[in-house]
Enzyme design. Structure first.
Site, PDB file in Angstrom:
ATOM      1  CB  THR A 122      -1.005   0.110   1.257  1.00 26.11           C
ATOM      2  OG1 THR A 122      -1.462   1.380   1.396  1.00 26.11           O
ATOM      3  CG2 THR A 122      -0.073  -0.211   2.602  1.00 26.11           C
ATOM      4  CG  ASP A 123      -0.954   4.985  -1.127  1.00 24.93           C
ATOM      5  OD1 ASP A 123      -1.766   4.537  -0.345  1.00 24.93           O
ATOM      6  OD2 ASP A 123      -1.621   5.834  -1.875  1.00 24.93           O
ATOM      7  CD  GLU A 124      -3.337   3.304   4.400  1.00 21.85           C
ATOM      8  OE1 GLU A 124      -3.103   3.574   5.740  1.00 21.85           O
ATOM      9  OE2 GLU A 124      -4.234   2.940   4.005  1.00 21.85           O
ATOM     10  CE1 TYR A 147      -2.743  -2.414   5.941  1.00 21.05           C
ATOM     11  CE2 TYR A 147      -3.072  -0.156   5.770  1.00 21.05           C
ATOM     12  CZ  TYR A 147      -2.886  -1.645   5.272  1.00 21.05           C
ATOM     13  OH  TYR A 147      -2.963  -1.834   4.043  1.00 21.05           O
ATOM     14  CB  ALA A 149       4.169   0.413  11.320  1.00 20.24           C
ATOM     15  CE  LYS A 151       0.403  -4.447   3.254  1.00 18.01           C
ATOM     16  NZ  LYS A 151       0.212  -6.051   2.445  1.00 18.01           N
TER      17      LYS A 151
END
Length: 314
Positions: A122-124, A147, A149, A151
């Site tokens: 994800t881009d997050e 979340y 972190a 990923k």
């Protein structure tokens, strides 16, 4: 016939990807490994035909993973805890599934030997942007929620398995997805279902948080490009250059349903809420020839109609 293991294939993006593969190819067998947590819905795959196998199991269970990998040529790894609000309330499940589960899967894939491992992220993991700038594959990793972190940690494990063990891993990092079969805890289906029920649409803070929205089928096509032609060891950002604020999303959904904007209700912001995401997807476009195809306004209207017809999912 190529045998593809899809983890988390009963979830939103995973089920759309399974359907995409079965529609697109006649020489691929799909093996779907899913733990069927609250976010995994078997009905997301109703009507699947052709060479398809479902395995009920957890990616943290090495024995189950090894059995699922028998005869598999490639892995597309979606399975993850993914809801930011839930990660803020309880971090343990996110670290266990997203980090340990990914490690088990990577280790097992190394042991059996596979042709390609696509780790869907994800881009997050990049954190938050201000008014200017975009996330590139070379941008620093600065996650702001438990979340993201978890990923980011799984991304680094995937990279390490390529560098250390030579596992042919590609990593994709996508912008926000929308479309059919998404769990109603996520923003767009939540707003749609609340609006259908005549409830207030809760918008965090002042509603100006911005995301780059991409239709799930465009994401599926991108993952397929990486699966077929991606270079092992590379990261590919996937986005549609379609930035929308949360409040604008709510207004467009209400317009699709012919409802008044007075249904919008601003609620206290969540902790560590990233303000803006924006993806530079030029690498996957130039190197693999992928382009987003779904116009956002058409795609959103079709998604609203899908939820009108199908109601709640998950």
């Amino acid at each position: 016939m190529r045998r593809i293991l899809v983890t988390g294939g009963a979830g939103f993006i995973g089920s759309n990807f399974c359907r995409y593969l079965m529609r697109t190819y006649t020489d691929i067998e799909v093996v779907n490994l899913d733990a069927l947590t609250y976010a995994g819905n078997p009905s997301n795959l109703d009507g699947m035909t052709g060479p398809y196998q479902f395995i009920h199991g957890n990616i943290c269970d090495a024995g189950t993973v090894r059995r699922a990998l028998m005869g598999v040529h490639a892995v597309v790894h979606f399975a993850a805890e993914s809801h930011v609000d839930r990660s803020i309330q309880s971090t343990a499940e996110f670290v266990h599934t997203n980090v340990e589960g990914t490690r088990v899967l990577l280790e097992s894939a190394c042991a059996v030997g596979i042709d390609k491992f696509v780790h869907v992220s994800t881009d997050e993991v990049y954190g938050s942007l201000g008014e200017q700038g975009v996330f590139r594959e070379t941008s620093p990793i600065e996650p702001n929620s438990p979340y993201s972190a978890s990923k980011a940690a799984s991304d680094l494990l995937a990279r390490a398995y390529f560098k250390t063990y030579g596992l042919p891993v590609c990593i994709t990092r996508s912008s926000n997805n929308y479309g059919p079969y998404q769990h109603p805890e996520k923003l767009i289906p939540k707003l749609i279902t609340y609006a259908i029920e005549g409830r207030k649409l809760p918008i965090y803070g002042d509603g100006t948080n911005v995301r780059d929205w991409m239709h799930v089928l465009d994401h599926c096509r991108a993952i397929d490009c990486v699966l077929q032609r991606g270079t092992p060891g590379e990261i590919y950002n996937v986005g549609a250059s379609n930035e929308q604020s949360n409040v604008d999303i709510a207004k467009q959904i209400l317009a699709c349903l012919g409802l008044d904007e007075s249904l919008i209700e601003y609620v206290p912001d969540r902790p560590g809420h990233d303000w803006r995401y924006a993806i530079d997807a030029s690498k996957i476009m130039q190197e693999l020839g992928w382009r987003p195809r779904v116009d956002f306004h058409r795609g959103l209207a079709e998604t609203v109609e899908w939820y009108v017809q199908h109601g709640l999912v998950g």
